[in-house]
Design a protein around this motif. Structure first.
Motif, PDB file in Angstrom:
ATOM      1  N   GLU A 181       0.824  -1.207   0.000  1.00 54.42           N
ATOM      2  CA  GLU A 181       0.000   0.000   0.000  1.00 54.42           C
ATOM      3  C   GLU A 181       0.858   1.257   0.000  1.00 54.42           C
ATOM      4  O   GLU A 181       0.609   2.198  -0.762  1.00 54.42           O
ATOM      5  CB  GLU A 181      -0.969  -0.034   1.185  1.00 54.42           C
ATOM      6  CG  GLU A 181      -1.993  -1.158   1.047  1.00 54.42           C
ATOM      7  CD  GLU A 181      -2.888  -1.302   2.260  1.00 54.42           C
ATOM      8  OE1 GLU A 181      -2.524  -0.780   3.342  1.00 54.42           O
ATOM      9  OE2 GLU A 181      -3.947  -1.950   2.138  1.00 54.42           O
ATOM     10  N   GLY A 185       0.971   1.706  -3.807  1.00 59.91           N
ATOM     11  CA  GLY A 185      -0.375   2.260  -3.819  1.00 59.91           C
ATOM     12  C   GLY A 185      -1.423   1.234  -4.181  1.00 59.91           C
ATOM     13  O   GLY A 185      -2.513   1.583  -4.628  1.00 59.91           O
ATOM     14  N   ALA A 304       1.702   9.959  -4.317  1.00 58.27           N
ATOM     15  CA  ALA A 304       0.950   8.718  -4.208  1.00 58.27           C
ATOM     16  C   ALA A 304      -0.474   8.897  -4.713  1.00 58.27           C
ATOM     17  O   ALA A 304      -1.082   9.950  -4.492  1.00 58.27           O
ATOM     18  CB  ALA A 304       0.932   8.237  -2.754  1.00 58.27           C
TER      19      ALA A 304
END
Length: 306
Positions: A181, A185, A304
């Motif tokens: 994550e 992402g 991000a």
């Protein structure tokens, strides 16, 4: 759709092929149209999304665990891979890096036993502690600094055109989920890879010593993707021989060629069949040296995806 066009990619055949495919896939009625539900893109991890030399990032974590077990129980030195640790057997680790089936099988068995009975939370905490202090021996950066910036941009580009992104690696699924994550992402459920069976004990899942299915290399990759998504990929990216079946299952195949020993590493070992297949099948090839303006660049929080 107006999107930023892969800024870390040089204008060349590879970039044009990607843009042409993704653009056509988004246009209903075009010969290359891909229905939104079928826009599944799958990427290998080691050597495709981040540096895999001199050894994959997960290897130090695994070897540290095995070394601790060996110290606690010296009798393990009679069996592989512990014997290779004691003897400093470079040939074994070379075979492991080349993903030789026998070497991989012995390592998988050892990993299964090492973490048997560990809860998922315990395993993830252990991996996170390791990654917090780990640094690459050549570049001196943490794991997040080893990710290829051009591939992060490709993630963004595909996502902006309605593609669902997955990572499928022979490496440990649960290890990758610790970092997916923040690093890529991607949500945890979009990470596919070799993983143990779990048992439900006292209200929590614990790892068993056996794998849940085959190791996610070779044919195992498209098999896992199909089981996870119900579809085969339309876009796939990889870098070596164990990615051939994944790439062959896709409509658009992208093969990363490691040929830049100044900014990364130059090598062809373990990718000979992939290179030959790419030439024969007309896959799009990406030269790290010629096609990427930037190789390693850690993404900031502001960059991000939302």
């Amino acid at each position: 759709m107006d999107t930023t066009p892969l800024g870390s990619w040089n204008d060349g055949a590879a970039k044009r092929a990607i843009v042409d495919f993704v653009t056509a896939a988004a246009v209903a009625g075009s010969p290359g149209f891909v229905a939104p539900m079928d826009r599944v893109a799958v990427f290998d991890n080691d050597g495709t999304l981040w540096v895999e030399k001199p050894a994959p990032v997960q290897m130090a974590f695994v070897l540290g665990k095995l070394a601790a077990r060996l110290e606690a129980d010296p009798s393990l030195a009679r069996e592989r891979p512990y014997r290779a640790l004691v003897d400093r057997d470079a040939s074994y680790f070379h075979a492991l890096n080349e993903q030789d089936p026998d070497a991989v099988a012995s390592m998988v068995d050892a990993i299964g036993s090492a973490w048997e009975g560990t809860t998922l939370a315990q395993y993830e905490a252990e991996a996170a502690r390791h990654l917090e202090s780990w640094r690459h021996e050549r570049f001196g950066v943490p794991y997040s600094g080893l990710v290829y910036q051009p591939m992060l941009e490709l993630f963004d580009y595909l996502g902006a055109h309605g593609w669902r992104l997955f990572v499928c690696s022979g490496g440990g699924r649960d290890f990758m989920r610790v970092i997916c994550e923040d690093t890529w992402g991607l949500p945890r459920e979009n990470v596919i890879g070799s993983a143990p069976e779990f048992a439900w004990r006292d209200g929590v899942p614990v790892r068993r010593a056996v794998l849940h299915g085959p190791v996610a290399i070779g044919p195992g990759k498209p098999e896992y993707v199909l089981a996870r998504t119900g579809r085969l990929p339309r876009f796939a990216a990889g870098n070596d021989d164990v990615d051939v079946e994944l790439l062959a299952s896709a409509q658009f195949a992208l093969l990363v060629l490691h040929d830049d020993d100044e900014r990364e590493y130059a090598y062809t070992e373990g990718a000979e069949r992939a290179h030959a297949t790419a030439r024969r099948e007309g896959w799009t090839t990406v030269s790290v040296k010629d096609d990427w303006k930037t190789v390693l660049k850690e993404r900031s929080d502001e960059e991000a995806p939302e």
